[in-house]
Design a protein around this motif. Sequence first.
Motif, PDB file in Angstrom:
ATOM      1  N   THR A  49       0.847  -1.195   0.000  1.00 17.13           N
ATOM      2  CA  THR A  49       0.000   0.000   0.000  1.00 17.13           C
ATOM      3  C   THR A  49       0.880   1.242   0.000  1.00 17.13           C
ATOM      4  O   THR A  49       2.085   1.159   0.214  1.00 17.13           O
ATOM      5  CB  THR A  49      -0.915   0.041   1.245  1.00 17.13           C
TER       6      THR A  49
ATOM      7  N   GLN B 125      -5.244   1.287   3.575  1.00 18.84           N
ATOM      8  CA  GLN B 125      -6.309   0.780   2.706  1.00 18.84           C
ATOM      9  C   GLN B 125      -6.068   1.079   1.225  1.00 18.84           C
ATOM     10  O   GLN B 125      -6.825   0.630   0.385  1.00 18.84           O
ATOM     11  CB  GLN B 125      -7.668   1.364   3.122  1.00 18.84           C
TER      12      GLN B 125
ATOM     13  N   ALA C  33      -5.131  -3.298   3.908  1.00 19.14           N
ATOM     14  CA  ALA C  33      -5.853  -3.544   2.652  1.00 19.14           C
ATOM     15  C   ALA C  33      -6.821  -4.717   2.713  1.00 19.14           C
ATOM     16  O   ALA C  33      -6.709  -5.666   1.970  1.00 19.14           O
ATOM     17  CB  ALA C  33      -4.865  -3.725   1.513  1.00 19.14           C
TER      18      ALA C  33
END
Length: 163
Positions: free
Chosen positions: A61, A67, A117
């Motif tokens: 990420t 996220q 994530a």
Amino acid sequence: MERLLLTLLVVAFFALGVYGMWRGWRRQARAQSVRVPPFPEVPEGLGEPLLSAKGLYVATTNAGHWQERVVTRGVGLRGPAVLRLYDEGVEVDRAGAVSFWIPRESIVDVKTAKGMAGKVMGTDSLLVFTWRADDIELDTGFRGDDLAVYPQWINQVKGGAQV
């Protein structure tokens, strides 16, 4: 006849949703391919690893944004992996996918985390490497089969690098 039409309508709606998700994934990959540089390839002749751990590659990420999954260049998919630490860096050897290399001088930090994530646990069961790829910082998460080795990984990486 009514039931058949209703069933076809539900199936068409579901297929349209899957198609939309597929298009969004591809669009995100195209946009990221401009911003995120290619990941380093694993160098030849590394010798024996200092540490090795089997587990699950979770995701890469944007650093600090747990996220915002990086999906370009095939790194967006979760899967079984082996993590190997060498003097020169960390190899992320993913089963059925392209492996990549995190050079030791690129590592900014290594820590444990509760989630990344879409993979969230109640404990700090992810090993997360924060590293630089050219001018952007990334977080790469790994869920090891044996969580007891995480302190050893953190000490080895931080002890051998400018973190």
